[in-house]
Structure formats: C-alpha cells, structure tokens
Design an enzyme around this catalytic site. Structure first.
Site: not given
Ligand code: GCW
Length: 674
Positions: A159, A283, A328, A351, A356, A378, A384
């Site tokens: 991923e 998720e 969010r 994170k 994100d 993190e 990404e």
C-alpha cells in the site's frame, strides 16, 4: 544506499586514514559484536582500498579497539565508567586512548548494540571524510522506539509503496533467507533504528497464524544481531477472523483470554517480539468501537496480553476520522477525553499533522493535549502525497519543521521534539516511526533520493535536533560524492525540493487537492464521493468570496484544540504564518499578503514558483554529470523531467480551476498555462 564503501578519493586523506587505522581489535563474541567487527572490516577494506587486519588481543599501534567493559578486557582497563554511565543502553563513545602506551582509537559502549551503533558512526566519519584527530564523541539516542513501518500486504503488494513488490518473500520463507534481509537490517542499524513493523496497518489476520509466524521468526533471526525488534500489525477482529469466537469485544473475558493465548504463541516463535501496531476504527478497519467500547479499552486489553512478556508494547494509531463530523481535523475529539486512560505499555502513534501526510500541515493537536499518554510520531518517507517514487522531494525539511514546532503546551520550549522526548509532559515511553517504501527495486526505494528521507528520519529519530541540512549533507557525501562542488548545489536542491512540492500542489495552506484514491495528480474539482471528506472541495472551500477552510471560532473552531498562545496566532488572519493561512481561514481573493500581492496573485505566484523551482532543480542536476555514475545520473535526470511535466499539470489545473471562482486574470508576466 549510504553503505557503498567506495575507496576514499582524496589521496592525502586516504594516506592519513591508512596510518590512523591499522587493525580492528574486537573481543566480545556475541552475534552483535561479530556483526560490528564484520561491518568495520568490510567498510574499512572498501574505503581504504586494502584488506585490514583483525585481532582479538595485543593491539598494534593505531589499532581500532571496540567493545564493552564486560566483553573486552582492553576496554575495561581504560576505566571509562563515568563517561559510559551517561550514555545508557544504546549510546557509545568514540575516542582516542592509549592502550599499552600506544595510541588507539576506541569504540566503547555499555552494551554490544552500543558498539554496533558506534561502529556505524565511526564509519560515517570516514565516509564523510572527517578528521580522526583527537576524537572524543559521545552519543546516545533521545527516543526509545525508533521504528520503521511497512505497509506491505501478504500478497506482496505494498500500500503506497512505489518501489516494487514487498521485500518479504513469504513464498520462500522461512527456508530461503534473501541476503537483502541482512542488508536491510544493516541499513536500519546504521541509523540506530531498533524496530520494524513488517506488515500493513490494514492488517490481514493471517499474520498471527502459525504459517506466517514461522516465516516472521526467520526474519527476526536475521534482524536480531542488529537489535532490530520485530513488531506486527494486527487486525483487531482476529478472534472472529480465526473462527474461534464470534466477538472481539475487549471487555469479554473470552476475548481477553484469546489474545493472551495467541500472544503467548507469538512469543514462542519470536521471544523478543517488540509488540503490536494497531489501526482500529479507521477507514473501515475493525476496532473496539464496533462493540461500543473506546480506544483505551481496546488498546489496554491488547497491552495486558503483552505484559507477561518481554518489554512488549502496543503502538495504537490515532489516525481516525469520522465522516459524520463537520471537520476531519478531529482525531482530537476521540482521543483527548481518553488522556490518562491508556495502560503504561501503550504508545499512541500520531501522524505529524491532523489530516494525512499532506505536503504541509500544522501539527496534530494531540501532541500538545495528551499530557498523560505516551505518544510517538508517525512520519511518512514513502511519498504518498509527494509524487510517489517519481518526484524528488527530500522530506528532511518537513520532519525538521514538524519536530521544531513550538506548541507552547507548557510555555516556551514545548516543541514537538521535546514533547516526544518526554521532557514536556514527563511521559515514560518515547518514540518515532516512519512509513518507509523499500521493495524489490534494485535501489530499494525507486527514486534514489527517497533514500535520503529514510536517512533523515533515522538520524532525527536518534536525535530530533539534527537538522535537515546536516542529514542531507551526510547522505550526499556517503551516497554520491564528497566533492564540495557537488555537495553545495545538491544540498540546495534537496532543501528546496519539499517546498517546490508544496508550491506546485497546495501552497498557502491549501490541502488535499488530489485525485481521490491514487493521490498522485490534481483534482481540486472533485465533489462527488461516497463521503464528503473524500472530496477536494471539502478541503479548499473555494467560492466567489474567497478561498480556505474557516477553522476559527466563526467556523469549525478546530483552532481551539491548540494551546491558547498558539490558538491566538493561528486564529488571527494577520498573525497566522502565511504558509498555513488557508488551513485556518477563509480569505477573500483580494486579501493583502505580506508581499503586497492579493491572495489571488500570491496563489498564482506560488504555483508558478513551484514549477520554476523544479526547473532550477533540473539545471542543478544537469551540472553534476562529472560526480555521479552514469546510471543514477540518467535516472534522476529523466525523473526530473517527468516531475517538471507533472508540476505544470498541477499548476495549470489548480490555477485554472481556482480562477473559475476568483474570476480574475492571471497577472502579467507568467507563462501561459499549457
Ligand atoms: O493516507 C491514508 C492512506 C492509506 C493508509 C492510511 C493510514 C494504510 O491513503 O493508504 O492506509 O492513510 O495511514 O492508515
């Protein structure tokens, strides 16, 4: 990678080093000591371009003597106890000493792994061509858990990987142990990384089956001498997934018993397992909320299963967000009420930003809000949101920016780095993780420069005060060349590359304008999706009257999650750093920016600047042909060309799209959109 060990090109320097290091003397015989000695041998023979002698006693003049007071009589005789006491279980000392009246270089530590880390540091000195005169270096890590995460699925597809298939060849393990496994361990140990999570946080329950545990044990065996602990991502619903129970309710005694037994089995295979990593109720992943319990109930139940065993911890991820809420920006709402409720062997893995891994985010407010909870960072090395393994985007500046952010949680000095270190809230367990991307690609990371972000992460996990620039320079010297004419422009290129990525994608605090799903190209126009927070319009809120997400007290008020002095700065449209402006404010197109331009003009300016920065990176790279081997030179050149093309697509898509709201012309002087 950075362990290439090419001969020292500067002849004078080579001569000096050859005189200063005549022999490697190692006494301890543990697997870790043997690896340290072997690494020194391998590296020195390469760098000094001649075989180097080894011995276990009677050091010659200018020997390199390594060991601990326990495993080496030579080191014990030096009486370094006071110096070593300050360096803990993983630190080391590199110093010039006299042994039997002869000059020697010494790498000493309290433990074998300290010697291993010291050996890599010593090698870095040579690789970066530093002087070995009067050496006296002491170093110890500031954080305990320095961990890499792999988002690798059991079918070997990664991923967000982008560098080939997973390194873990489940089909041939445990019988065949690819030599890459050991190289992987060396790469990590060279940075002081001491843990790895092998599998994706979107976890397949089969990871806990005997079939896989046997394979994982084989990998743990390879990593063990390098003191890299194994952690596993587990699926919260494992008990029902195995068919043993119909529930995973953390308060059900049968579930608790199931985890105790399964965990005992895992420890049979891997007696020094580090613990579990969990993505729960995020998720679509299962979690305790499916049984009307909270994150602490879930984490503590697993942590209790770990406790009888050796030092096991649970890394519980805080990456949660719900589609039903207005903003969010809110894992805070779920976790803040649980502060103080987590068991002491749970560490919340947060994170860096609240959304994100975006090119730029403010910090996640959990860091300054969870005073009684162990927390670790993190980060993401895999790109990404930064053009996968195609774009050049050194992440060091992002890590540094995040770690140095002043939160004011307990007054000045409450930086994220200090919070992570446990200095601000006095938490007991500390750590930093990064999602990395190595796969079957021959150069490990796809784009050779993704290696540099792995490198910077490791260095900053050891010492969060190391700067992005220092890490970049070290990496360039070890990976490419020590030539100053190469280092200076390349360092500049690396240091600009992240900001270029911000500029051509989402400047001034815009965020998440990606085409949904792949996260590569732009799609600021996305408005239909199964969830409102999976559209781009949700994030940018472009309208005739302006641009940006109002998170002040007239909007979602997410700003109130921050300590008061910061909330005041972020909440004031004139005080907020412009790079975060549109994160927190909805601003009119005519809003005056510090440059004197209007918001619209500044936005256009930034998008165009991003493309120009990529072009400057191309020019800088093209001038380096003399210092780089043909293969890497051609690869990076070609990738930069793709990056320029993509940057233009980003720029034009976003500028033209936002223009439909601003209704204003592109100011004079900018090239026409393509
Ligand atoms: O950013 C999102 C990614 C998912 C990832 C998730 C997470 C592993 O798009 O691919 O899933 O974050 O961090 O859990």
């Amino acid at each position: 990678m950075w362990l290439r060990y090419q001969p020292i090109s500067n002849e004078q320097q080579l001569k000096t080093y050859r005189k200063q290091i005549t022999q490697v003397v190692a006494q301890g015989d543990s697997a870790t000591m043997q690896k340290a000695a072997a690494e020194l041998q391998r590296c020195l023979s390469g760098l000094l371009a001649k075989p180097i002698a080894s011995a276990t006693k009677n050091p010659a003049k200018n020997a390199l003597v390594i060991g601990t007071p326990n495993n080496s009589t030579l080191i014990a005789a030096l009486g370094l106890n006071t110096e070593l006491a300050a360096l803990g279980d993983e630190g080391y000392l590199i110093a010039e000493q006299k042994i039997n009246k002869r000059t020697a270089l010494v790498i000493a530590a309290n433990t074998d792994v300290g010697v291993l880390y010291g050996s890599f540091h010593f090698l870095h000195l040579l690789q970066t061509q530093q002087s070995l005169d009067n050496l006296n270096i002491g170093s110890a890590p500031k954080l305990q858990h320095r961990v890499v995460n792999h988002w690798d699925n059991l079918n070997r597809v990664e991923e967000r990987g982008y560098a080939g298939l997973s390194l873990w060849d489940w089909g041939t393990l445990p019988d065949h142990k690819s030599e890459r496994y050991e190289d992987y361990a060396r790469i990590n140990a060279s940075l002081g990384i001491n843990g790895t999570v092998l599998n994706n946080v979107n976890a397949d329950p089969r990871i806990l089956s005997d079939q896989f545990l046997e394979k994982i044990a084989a990998l743990a065996y390879v990593f063990r001498p390098y003191r890299i602990k194994m952690y596993l991502s587990i699926n919260y619903n494992s008990p029902p997934a195995f068919g043993d129970l119909e529930t995973a309710d953390p308060l059900d005694p049968r579930v608790q018993q199931w985890w105790k037994e399964r965990t005992a089995r895992v420890y049979k295979y891997i007696p020094d397992l580090g613990g579990y990593l969990v993505k729960a109720n995020s998720e679509g992943q299962p979690g305790p909320q499916d049984y009307n319990r909270n994150h602490a109930d879930g984490a503590n139940m697993l942590a209790a299963g770990q406790k009888p065993f050796w030092l096991g911890v649970v890394f519980w991820r805080a990456f949660v967000y719900s589609p039903d809420i207005g903003d969010r920006f809110r894992s805070y709402d779920e976790f803040r009420p649980l502060d103080g409720k987590f068991a002491d062997n749970v560490i919340l893995q947060v994170k860096n930003g609240p959304i994100d891994f975006q090119p730029r985010e403010p910090y996640s407010a959990l860091f300054s809000a969870m005073e009684k909870t162990n927390m670790m960072m993190e980060f993401q090395v895999t790109q990404e949101y930064f053009g996968f393994a195609t774009h050049l985007a050194y992440q060091g500046p992002l890590f540094e920016e995040s770690l140095r952010t002043e939160t004011y949680a307990k007054g000045e000095g409450s930086t994220i780095g200090n919070i992570l270190e446990g200095k601000v809230f006095k938490t007991k367990r500390t750590g930093m993780a990064a999602v990395i991307n190595p796969g079957t690609d021959r150069n490990w990371t796809g784009h050779p420069f993704v290696q540099s972000s792995w490198y910077a992460f490791g260095r900053m996990a050891w010492d969060h005060e190391i700067s992005a620039e220092t890490a970049a320079e070290e990496w360039l010297r070890m990976t490419f060349s020590n030539e100053q004419k190469f280092i200076d422009p390349m360092k500049e290129l690396m240091m600009t590359s992240r900001e270029a990525g911000v500029n051509y994608r989402s400047p001034l605090g815009l965020t998440h304008l990606y085409s949904q799903g792949d996260h590569y190209g732009p799609a600021p126009w996305t408005e239909n999706s199964e969830r409102p927070d999976w559209t781009a319009i949700y994030y940018h809120r472009a309208a005739k009257d302006g641009l940006g997400f109002n998170r002040t007290n007239t909007g979602s008020n997410a700003i109130a999650q921050y300590p008061a002095p910061l909330a005041k700065i972020y909440g004031d449209v004139n005080a907020v750093p412009e790079e975060l402006l549109l994160w927190f404010h909805h601003v009119s197109w005519d809003h005056k920016m510090k440059s004197g331009r209007t918001l619209w003009e500044e936005l256009v300016h930034k998008y165009y600047e991003g493309v120009e920065q990529v072009r400057a990176m191309q020019t800088a790279w093209d001038a380096q042909e003399a210092w780089v081997d043909a293969a890497r030179f051609a690869q990076v050149k070609a990738l930069l060309k793709v990056q320029e093309r993509d940057a233009i697509i980003w720029r034009d898509s976003c500028v033209l799209y936002f223009q439909t709201y601003s209704g204003k012309l592109i100011p004079a002087g900018y090239e026409k959109p393509k």
